[in-house]
Design an enzyme around this catalytic site. Sequence first.
Site, short mmCIF file in Angstrom:
data_model
loop_
_atom_site.label_atom_id
_atom_site.label_comp_id
_atom_site.label_asym_id
_atom_site.label_seq_id
_atom_site.Cartn_x
_atom_site.Cartn_y
_atom_site.Cartn_z
N ARG A 15 -48.52 -106.40 -32.24
CA ARG A 15 -47.89 -105.72 -31.09
C ARG A 15 -47.40 -106.77 -30.10
O ARG A 15 -47.99 -107.85 -29.98
CB ARG A 15 -48.92 -104.82 -30.38
CG ARG A 15 -49.40 -103.66 -31.20
CD ARG A 15 -48.32 -102.59 -31.32
NE ARG A 15 -48.82 -101.39 -31.98
CZ ARG A 15 -48.77 -101.17 -33.30
NH1 ARG A 15 -48.26 -102.10 -34.09
NH2 ARG A 15 -49.24 -100.05 -33.81
N ASP B 209 -40.94 -120.67 -12.47
CA ASP B 209 -40.98 -121.45 -13.72
C ASP B 209 -41.57 -122.85 -13.54
O ASP B 209 -41.89 -123.51 -14.52
CB ASP B 209 -39.57 -121.59 -14.30
CG ASP B 209 -39.03 -120.26 -14.79
OD1 ASP B 209 -39.82 -119.32 -14.94
OD2 ASP B 209 -37.80 -120.17 -15.00
N GLY C 215 -33.64 -122.48 -6.34
CA GLY C 215 -33.86 -123.30 -7.52
C GLY C 215 -32.76 -124.35 -7.69
O GLY C 215 -32.02 -124.63 -6.73
N VAL D 144 -42.49 -108.48 -14.01
CA VAL D 144 -43.81 -108.26 -13.37
C VAL D 144 -44.35 -109.61 -12.86
O VAL D 144 -45.03 -109.68 -11.84
CB VAL D 144 -44.79 -107.64 -14.40
CG1 VAL D 144 -46.21 -107.65 -13.90
CG2 VAL D 144 -44.35 -106.23 -14.75
N GLN D 145 -44.00 -110.68 -13.60
CA GLN D 145 -44.47 -112.02 -13.21
C GLN D 145 -43.85 -112.52 -11.92
O GLN D 145 -44.33 -113.47 -11.31
CB GLN D 145 -44.14 -113.04 -14.33
CG GLN D 145 -44.85 -112.76 -15.63
CD GLN D 145 -44.11 -113.40 -16.80
OE1 GLN D 145 -44.44 -114.50 -17.22
NE2 GLN D 145 -43.11 -112.72 -17.34
N ARG D 146 -42.73 -111.93 -11.55
CA ARG D 146 -42.00 -112.44 -10.39
C ARG D 146 -42.24 -111.59 -9.14
O ARG D 146 -41.89 -111.99 -8.03
CB ARG D 146 -40.52 -112.46 -10.73
CG ARG D 146 -39.87 -113.75 -10.38
CD ARG D 146 -38.56 -113.91 -11.05
NE ARG D 146 -37.52 -113.07 -10.51
CZ ARG D 146 -36.26 -113.08 -10.94
NH1 ARG D 146 -35.92 -113.88 -11.93
NH2 ARG D 146 -35.37 -112.31 -10.40
O1 F6P Z 1 -37.04 -117.26 -12.00
C1 F6P Z 1 -36.67 -117.88 -13.23
C2 F6P Z 1 -36.73 -116.86 -14.28
O2 F6P Z 1 -37.98 -116.34 -14.10
C3 F6P Z 1 -36.58 -117.27 -15.73
O3 F6P Z 1 -37.76 -117.66 -16.37
C4 F6P Z 1 -36.00 -116.02 -16.36
O4 F6P Z 1 -35.33 -116.27 -17.53
C5 F6P Z 1 -35.11 -115.57 -15.27
O5 F6P Z 1 -35.74 -115.90 -14.07
C6 F6P Z 1 -34.71 -114.13 -15.31
O6 F6P Z 1 -34.12 -113.79 -14.10
P1 F6P Z 1 -33.01 -112.68 -13.88
O7 F6P Z 1 -33.37 -111.50 -14.69
O8 F6P Z 1 -33.08 -112.42 -12.41
O9 F6P Z 1 -31.71 -113.27 -14.29
#
Ligand code: F6P
Length: 356
Positions: free
Chosen positions: A271, A133, A108, A278-280
């Site tokens: 809620r 992101d 990034g 999970v998104q990553r």
């Molecule tokens: O990859 C970017 C990101 O997904 C951000 O949106 C998020 O805040 C961050 O990573 C969290 O990453 P980490 O927990 O590895 O610091």
Amino acid sequence: MHIGILTGGGDCPGLNAVIRAVTLALINECGARVTGIERGFLGLLTRSVRPLGLREVQGILAQGGTILGTHNRCDPFHYFGADGADCSAQALAFARELGLDGLVVIGGDGTMSIAHRFEPLGLPVVGVPKTIDNDLAHTDRTFGFDSAVAVVAEALDRLETTARSHGRVMIAETMGRYAGWIALEGGMAGGADMILLPELPFSVEAVARLCAEREAGDGCTLICIAEGARAAGRELTVRATLADSPDPIRLGGVGQWLQQQLQPLLSSEVRTTLLGHVQRGGSPTPYDRVLATRFGYHAAQLVRRGEWGRMVTLHGEDCASVPLSEVAGKSRNVPLDHPLLAVARGLGVSLGEAHR
Ligand code: F6P
């Protein structure tokens, strides 16, 4: 030719697809030797490397994460040795000892900034943009974003049925600390009733009003909120509520804060689901596999042509590149005139604006 590859910063679906494409293209097209550096720039300090060949990259296209490992915070220019000097010289010396002609750096904006500083010291670099992101400057898309959006869409699909069954307000908090791309596209794909972005401070009163209207109608509200979203004029309140954490958003999060604000104003239950990492994780979508493969191939072409100091980009349908100096440390927010915002408003999806 001997080329090193490393992955820096947070992981992201598609990293392995890039590693595979760079390796295959460099080996097939110019018989290069390829070495993987483990855990980002840290591997240059801990001397952790491994050869990458056809066998090593076999079967990794669809694998999530990175086979090389990564490190969020290793910047050799900010690590200091016993003599008080930063560790960049140590990293460079190891790269020279390996006989590297150059480095492909996948990461990034932070990683690009570090890579850019190695350039004038004699370690040529090509960058490949990475972040779920989608907020890197000069590229229309980053790989990993589509995979994250798919997770958000599926989560909203699931949250909608349970929200509808109970007549509840469901808040789904997405990643996106500074930019709202994931919340915007994920929210639209998942049919959210309300999408709250860092770029558009929201009004708690407007959010509560919409939830109350829906309470009186078909009974449930689906809110998709980016982790970096903020209530207008309430920045201090958010920070004060979660003040104990050095990184307040990580503990509790803005979704939970919003739940606390809304609950006393509504008769239906609220809620919150924090979608988090999970998104990553997991396998990249087919779109991300292809984009990551194209980026990796394009990076290999830049290396072959000796076009160092550049980062691969996507403009429309085409891969191109820009000088690292133009991207280092820069990001890209959702512009307030983005067409998808107009679509959202046109369909009655609230963006939490006070006057609407
Ligand atoms: O990859 C970017 C990101 O997904 C951000 O949106 C998020 O805040 C961050 O990573 C969290 O990453 P980490 O927990 O590895 O610091």
